[in-house]
Write a protein that holds these residues in place. Structure first.
Motif, PDB file in Angstrom:
ATOM      1  N   ASP A  79       0.828  -1.209   0.000  1.00  0.00           N
ATOM      2  CA  ASP A  79       0.000   0.000   0.000  1.00  0.00           C
ATOM      3  C   ASP A  79       0.864   1.262   0.000  1.00  0.00           C
ATOM      4  O   ASP A  79       0.609   2.211  -0.751  1.00  0.00           O
ATOM      5  CB  ASP A  79      -0.926   0.027   1.217  1.00  0.00           C
ATOM      6  CG  ASP A  79      -2.039  -1.013   1.155  1.00  0.00           C
ATOM      7  OD1 ASP A  79      -2.275  -1.574   0.062  1.00  0.00           O
ATOM      8  OD2 ASP A  79      -2.649  -1.288   2.215  1.00  0.00           O
ATOM      9  N   LEU A  80       1.898   1.270   0.832  1.00  0.00           N
ATOM     10  CA  LEU A  80       2.793   2.427   0.883  1.00  0.00           C
ATOM     11  C   LEU A  80       3.527   2.607  -0.431  1.00  0.00           C
ATOM     12  O   LEU A  80       3.675   3.721  -0.929  1.00  0.00           O
ATOM     13  CB  LEU A  80       3.774   2.281   2.049  1.00  0.00           C
ATOM     14  CG  LEU A  80       4.749   3.426   2.248  1.00  0.00           C
ATOM     15  CD1 LEU A  80       4.037   4.771   2.385  1.00  0.00           C
ATOM     16  CD2 LEU A  80       5.628   3.156   3.469  1.00  0.00           C
ATOM     17  N   ARG A  81       3.987   1.507  -1.023  1.00  0.00           N
ATOM     18  CA  ARG A  81       4.667   1.581  -2.312  1.00  0.00           C
ATOM     19  C   ARG A  81       3.756   2.210  -3.366  1.00  0.00           C
ATOM     20  O   ARG A  81       4.179   3.070  -4.138  1.00  0.00           O
ATOM     21  CB  ARG A  81       5.099   0.184  -2.768  1.00  0.00           C
ATOM     22  CG  ARG A  81       5.926   0.192  -4.037  1.00  0.00           C
ATOM     23  CD  ARG A  81       6.293  -1.184  -4.544  1.00  0.00           C
ATOM     24  NE  ARG A  81       7.091  -1.951  -3.621  1.00  0.00           N
ATOM     25  CZ  ARG A  81       6.654  -3.012  -2.929  1.00  0.00           C
ATOM     26  NH1 ARG A  81       5.407  -3.408  -3.023  1.00  0.00           N
ATOM     27  NH2 ARG A  81       7.451  -3.649  -2.125  1.00  0.00           N
ATOM     28  N   ASP A  82       2.481   1.804  -3.366  1.00  0.00           N
ATOM     29  CA  ASP A  82       1.522   2.378  -4.319  1.00  0.00           C
ATOM     30  C   ASP A  82       1.347   3.883  -4.087  1.00  0.00           C
ATOM     31  O   ASP A  82       1.239   4.647  -5.045  1.00  0.00           O
ATOM     32  CB  ASP A  82       0.159   1.693  -4.198  1.00  0.00           C
ATOM     33  CG  ASP A  82       0.177   0.266  -4.747  1.00  0.00           C
ATOM     34  OD1 ASP A  82       1.128  -0.103  -5.475  1.00  0.00           O
ATOM     35  OD2 ASP A  82      -0.763  -0.488  -4.418  1.00  0.00           O
ATOM     36  N   GLN A  83       1.346   4.308  -2.844  1.00  0.00           N
ATOM     37  CA  GLN A  83       1.203   5.732  -2.523  1.00  0.00           C
ATOM     38  C   GLN A  83       2.421   6.532  -2.978  1.00  0.00           C
ATOM     39  O   GLN A  83       2.295   7.691  -3.400  1.00  0.00           O
ATOM     40  CB  GLN A  83       1.013   5.932  -1.020  1.00  0.00           C
ATOM     41  CG  GLN A  83      -0.293   5.420  -0.491  1.00  0.00           C
ATOM     42  CD  GLN A  83      -0.341   5.484   1.029  1.00  0.00           C
ATOM     43  OE1 GLN A  83       0.412   6.209   1.652  1.00  0.00           O
ATOM     44  NE2 GLN A  83      -1.219   4.691   1.623  1.00  0.00           N
TER      45      GLN A  83
END
Length: 85
Positions: A79-83
């Motif tokens: 999720d953080l990578r996508d953000q």
């Protein structure tokens, strides 16, 4: 009790990864760190799955807990990578 140091091929791989990470900054570092760290977590999940499939008792119970917790962490890293992208 402490963890054993990595075997020579793995230790060289870890040194290379750390050297690459130390040359990065900011968002580029964060993305590279997330990629490498989630990869390590996935390896732990695979190892835990092997234990739970073939082991018994307390070790198998622990492996299930490790699987579940690290899978949650990998999801958060994704999720953080996508953000960040």
């Amino acid at each position: 009790m402490s963890a054993k140091p990595p075997e020579p091929p793995l230790s060289r791989f870890n040194e290379q990864e750390m050297s690459q990470l130390q040359s990065l900054f900011g968002r580029e570092f964060d993305l590279a760190w997330l990629d490498r760290f989630s990869s390590h977590y996935m390896s732990a999940i695979i190892m835990a799955d092997t234990e739970s499939a073939t082991g018994t008792g307390t070790a198998a119970e622990l492996s299930k807990k490790i699987h579940d917790e690290q899978l949650q962490d990998v999801s958060a890293m994704n999720d953080l990578r996508d953000q960040l992208r």
